[in-house]
Write a protein that holds these residues in place. Structure first.
Motif, mmCIF file in Angstrom:
data_model
loop_
_atom_site.group_PDB
_atom_site.id
_atom_site.type_symbol
_atom_site.label_atom_id
_atom_site.label_comp_id
_atom_site.label_asym_id
_atom_site.label_seq_id
_atom_site.Cartn_x
_atom_site.Cartn_y
_atom_site.Cartn_z
ATOM 1 N N HIS A 84 4.709 -5.468 -1.768
ATOM 2 C CA HIS A 84 4.579 -4.255 -0.976
ATOM 3 C C HIS A 84 3.224 -3.601 -1.227
ATOM 4 O O HIS A 84 2.727 -3.587 -2.345
ATOM 5 C CB HIS A 84 5.676 -3.253 -1.357
ATOM 6 C CG HIS A 84 5.368 -1.859 -0.900
ATOM 7 N ND1 HIS A 84 5.740 -1.426 0.353
ATOM 8 C CD2 HIS A 84 4.678 -0.850 -1.477
ATOM 9 C CE1 HIS A 84 5.303 -0.177 0.493
ATOM 10 N NE2 HIS A 84 4.654 0.190 -0.608
ATOM 11 N N CYS A 86 1.198 0.165 0.228
ATOM 12 C CA CYS A 86 1.244 1.317 1.130
ATOM 13 C C CYS A 86 0.143 1.209 2.187
ATOM 14 O O CYS A 86 0.171 1.929 3.184
ATOM 15 C CB CYS A 86 1.124 2.604 0.343
ATOM 16 S SG CYS A 86 2.493 2.842 -0.824
ATOM 17 N N CYS A 128 5.871 2.611 -6.857
ATOM 18 C CA CYS A 128 4.927 1.679 -6.258
ATOM 19 C C CYS A 128 3.678 1.598 -7.128
ATOM 20 O O CYS A 128 3.190 2.612 -7.610
ATOM 21 C CB CYS A 128 4.545 2.141 -4.858
ATOM 22 S SG CYS A 128 3.398 1.015 -4.064
ATOM 23 N N CYS A 130 0.919 -0.295 -5.970
ATOM 24 C CA CYS A 130 0.032 -1.072 -5.089
ATOM 25 C C CYS A 130 -1.448 -0.747 -5.309
ATOM 26 O O CYS A 130 -2.314 -1.551 -5.026
ATOM 27 C CB CYS A 130 0.410 -0.885 -3.623
ATOM 28 S SG CYS A 130 -0.065 0.693 -2.910
ATOM 29 N N CYS A 135 -1.608 5.507 -1.680
ATOM 30 C CA CYS A 135 -0.281 5.091 -2.175
ATOM 31 C C CYS A 135 0.667 6.282 -2.161
ATOM 32 O O CYS A 135 0.331 7.359 -2.637
ATOM 33 C CB CYS A 135 -0.398 4.534 -3.590
ATOM 34 S SG CYS A 135 1.194 4.045 -4.279
ATOM 35 N N ARG A 136 1.888 6.052 -1.614
ATOM 36 C CA ARG A 136 2.834 7.169 -1.517
ATOM 37 C C ARG A 136 3.685 7.319 -2.784
ATOM 38 O O ARG A 136 4.502 8.234 -2.865
ATOM 39 C CB ARG A 136 3.720 6.995 -0.280
ATOM 40 C CG ARG A 136 4.582 5.738 -0.315
ATOM 41 C CD ARG A 136 5.455 5.651 0.946
ATOM 42 N NE ARG A 136 6.160 4.386 0.986
ATOM 43 C CZ ARG A 136 5.963 3.435 1.888
ATOM 44 N NH1 ARG A 136 5.077 3.594 2.832
ATOM 45 N NH2 ARG A 136 6.666 2.326 1.853
HETATM 46 ZN ZN LIG Z 1 1.831 2.183 -2.951
#
Ligand SMILES: [Zn+2]
Length: 144
Positions: A84, A86, A128, A130, A135-136
């Motif tokens: 994954h 974002c 997350c 990422c 990035c959330r």
């Molecule tokens: Zn992210």
């Protein structure tokens, strides 16, 4: 016929990822909008997906619809390792019950292929990593 070694879809390979565990990397260029690969695996129902998820840190199950999903840990072609992000470089589209991964922009060989999972089987609290500037913070997109 028993498969001894996992076979990867054309143009991709699996190797360690800076995002999480293993990742799926392009070995060939993919133009924006072109198909990268089908996400293959065992077709399972939602209840079975829930059963397999229990106590697992990493999941390789992708939903087709609210009932069916694909578990790439059985019969996957490498696409089950797509991490994954974002700010992903690919997206999925369900085409007649098949999960197809397409390039969201031009992808060069060596780049990691990433998807926005949006609403995965992971818990909403899963963080997350990422590393994208926008990035959330969580893998699932929380609408509330
Ligand atoms: Zn992210």
């Amino acid at each position: 016929m028993t498969k001894i070694k996992a076979e990867f879809a054309q143009g991709i390979e699996v190797r360690p990822s800076g995002i999480d565990g293993k990742g799926c990397f392009a070995t060939a260029p993919f133009r924006k909008g072109r198909k990268i690969a089908e996400l293959t695996g065992e077709r399972i129902a939602r209840v079975e997906a829930a059963r397999r998820m229990r106590g697992r840190e990493r999941l390789h199950i992708c939903a087709i619809d609210t009932y069916w999903g694909i578990d790439g840990s059985r019969g996957g072609n490498g696409t089950q390792y797509v991490n994954h992000s974002c700010e992903p470089n690919s997206f999925v589209r369900i085409v007649r019950g098949h999960i197809i991964i397409f390039a969201l922009r031009d992808i060069s060989p060596g780049e990691e292929i990433t998807l926005d999972y949006v609403e995965s089987y992971h818990p909403d609290t899963k963080r997350c990593r990422c590393g994208a500037p926008k990035c959330r913070g969580t893998i699932n997109l929380k609408l509330k």
